[in-house]
Design an enzyme around this catalytic site. Sequence first.
Site, PDB file in Angstrom:
ATOM      1  N   MET A  35      49.910  31.702  37.424  1.00  0.00           N
ATOM      2  CA  MET A  35      48.712  31.861  36.338  1.00  0.00           C
ATOM      3  C   MET A  35      49.339  30.880  35.806  1.00  0.00           C
ATOM      4  O   MET A  35      50.845  30.992  34.665  1.00  0.00           O
ATOM      5  CB  MET A  35      48.778  33.110  36.158  1.00  0.00           C
ATOM      6  N   MET A  66      45.424  29.534  39.323  1.00  0.00           N
ATOM      7  CA  MET A  66      44.431  30.495  38.851  1.00  0.00           C
ATOM      8  C   MET A  66      45.270  29.762  37.255  1.00  0.00           C
ATOM      9  O   MET A  66      45.544  29.963  36.489  1.00  0.00           O
ATOM     10  CB  MET A  66      45.084  32.140  38.434  1.00  0.00           C
ATOM     11  N   MET A 135      37.629  37.140  46.224  1.00  0.00           N
ATOM     12  CA  MET A 135      38.163  37.770  44.744  1.00  0.00           C
ATOM     13  C   MET A 135      37.905  38.965  44.900  1.00  0.00           C
ATOM     14  O   MET A 135      36.780  39.165  44.435  1.00  0.00           O
ATOM     15  CB  MET A 135      38.458  37.014  43.465  1.00  0.00           C
ATOM     16  N   GLY A 140      44.497  37.622  37.155  1.00  0.00           N
ATOM     17  CA  GLY A 140      45.302  38.266  35.465  1.00  0.00           C
ATOM     18  C   GLY A 140      46.343  39.202  36.076  1.00  0.00           C
ATOM     19  O   GLY A 140      46.627  39.034  35.137  1.00  0.00           O
ATOM     20  N   PHE A 141      45.617  40.229  37.177  1.00  0.00           N
ATOM     21  CA  PHE A 141      46.928  41.049  37.256  1.00  0.00           C
ATOM     22  C   PHE A 141      46.805  41.917  38.386  1.00  0.00           C
ATOM     23  O   PHE A 141      45.459  41.330  38.773  1.00  0.00           O
ATOM     24  CB  PHE A 141      46.850  42.300  36.328  1.00  0.00           C
ATOM     25  N   GLY A 142      48.019  42.187  38.727  1.00  0.00           N
ATOM     26  CA  GLY A 142      48.379  43.450  39.949  1.00  0.00           C
ATOM     27  C   GLY A 142      47.799  44.708  40.091  1.00  0.00           C
ATOM     28  O   GLY A 142      47.640  44.473  38.783  1.00  0.00           O
ATOM     29  N   GLY A 143      47.601  45.486  40.588  1.00  0.00           N
ATOM     30  CA  GLY A 143      47.684  46.358  40.896  1.00  0.00           C
ATOM     31  C   GLY A 143      46.237  46.993  39.963  1.00  0.00           C
ATOM     32  O   GLY A 143      46.281  47.984  39.611  1.00  0.00           O
ATOM     33  N   GLY A 175      43.071  44.849  44.837  1.00  0.00           N
ATOM     34  CA  GLY A 175      43.099  46.125  45.465  1.00  0.00           C
ATOM     35  C   GLY A 175      42.002  46.072  46.894  1.00  0.00           C
ATOM     36  O   GLY A 175      42.784  47.322  47.175  1.00  0.00           O
ATOM     37  N   GLY A 195      48.866  42.930  47.499  1.00  0.00           N
ATOM     38  CA  GLY A 195      50.685  43.162  46.501  1.00  0.00           C
ATOM     39  C   GLY A 195      51.512  44.426  46.547  1.00  0.00           C
ATOM     40  O   GLY A 195      52.067  44.581  47.340  1.00  0.00           O
TER      41      GLY A 195
HETATM   42  C1  DX5 Z   1      45.291  39.193  40.721  1.00  0.00           C
HETATM   43  C2  DX5 Z   1      46.255  38.343  42.083  1.00  0.00           C
HETATM   44  C3  DX5 Z   1      46.404  38.953  43.352  1.00  0.00           C
HETATM   45  C4  DX5 Z   1      46.895  40.483  42.858  1.00  0.00           C
HETATM   46  C5  DX5 Z   1      46.733  41.535  44.066  1.00  0.00           C
HETATM   47  O1  DX5 Z   1      45.162  38.276  39.628  1.00  0.00           O
HETATM   48  O2  DX5 Z   1      45.060  37.249  42.323  1.00  0.00           O
HETATM   49  O3  DX5 Z   1      46.617  38.025  44.019  1.00  0.00           O
HETATM   50  O4  DX5 Z   1      48.570  39.887  43.477  1.00  0.00           O
HETATM   51  O5  DX5 Z   1      47.621  42.715  43.608  1.00  0.00           O
HETATM   52  P1  DX5 Z   1      47.032  44.109  44.296  1.00  0.00           P
HETATM   53  O6  DX5 Z   1      47.221  44.471  45.879  1.00  0.00           O
HETATM   54  O7  DX5 Z   1      48.253  44.442  43.400  1.00  0.00           O
HETATM   55  O8  DX5 Z   1      45.759  44.234  43.575  1.00  0.00           O
HETATM   56 ZN    ZN Z   2      46.158  36.196  44.868  1.00  0.00          ZN
END
Ligand code: DX5
Ligand code: ZN
Length: 227
Positions: A35, A66, A135, A140-143, A175, A195
Amino acid sequence: MIIAPSLLAADFSRLAKETERASKSGAEWLHLDIMDGHFVPNISFGPAVVASLRPLTKMFFDVHLMCSKPEILLEPFAKAGADEIIIHVELGEAVAPLIWKIRSLGKKVGLAVNPPTSIALAQPHLEQIDLLLVMTVNPGFGGQEFIHECLPKIQQAAAWRLEKQLNYRVEVDGGINNQTVAECARAGADTFVSGTTLFGQRNMKAAVARMRKVADAHDAALVDLKV
Ligand code: DX5
Ligand code: ZN
């Protein structure tokens, strides 16, 4: 069915140990989220980090860029040990030359489509790619929570593959847990980035096995045969 733990959810203070944990989990791929603080409102890590992890595992490195200017990063990530480089279809006219460049570096090519973007934008590139990434969250963010409205795009990606007799993988990212993995597999996905659900478990091996079992049980190809 391929399971790809996303390093974004790892403990960043122990990246080597976390990579080894993923490597021993039975997952074939490691997903690496790059990122740039511009294409997405967050910054993760760069080629030097990927290069330092490369000797620790034989896992396939699935590098997800990204980034607004991937052209400046392709060579560094190729040298760092990426096996595949994913760029975003939202980059418009830059996409075709980027695909060519990744291929010329001897790496597999992935193309990602964000939730608000029409999957039709990926269609002209299908013959040139190894993987189409749908996607299932805004990157941008996990979780984050899985966006169910993305499911028809997975179906479309799988339908095109069959119609055109192509063999790109259909990957989902964002997700993915033991419920949403079933929905995605049923829609035609075969590669699952996860993740939080995988790195969040003390026993990642068991978590990967559980996720794989659910994915296999809902494999669109086999479900169709049973009907
Ligand atoms: C989101 C990332 C994902 C992220 C997924 O921007 O591209 O690869 O790590 O994380 P989870 O599985 O926690 O949604
Ligand atoms: Zn990813």
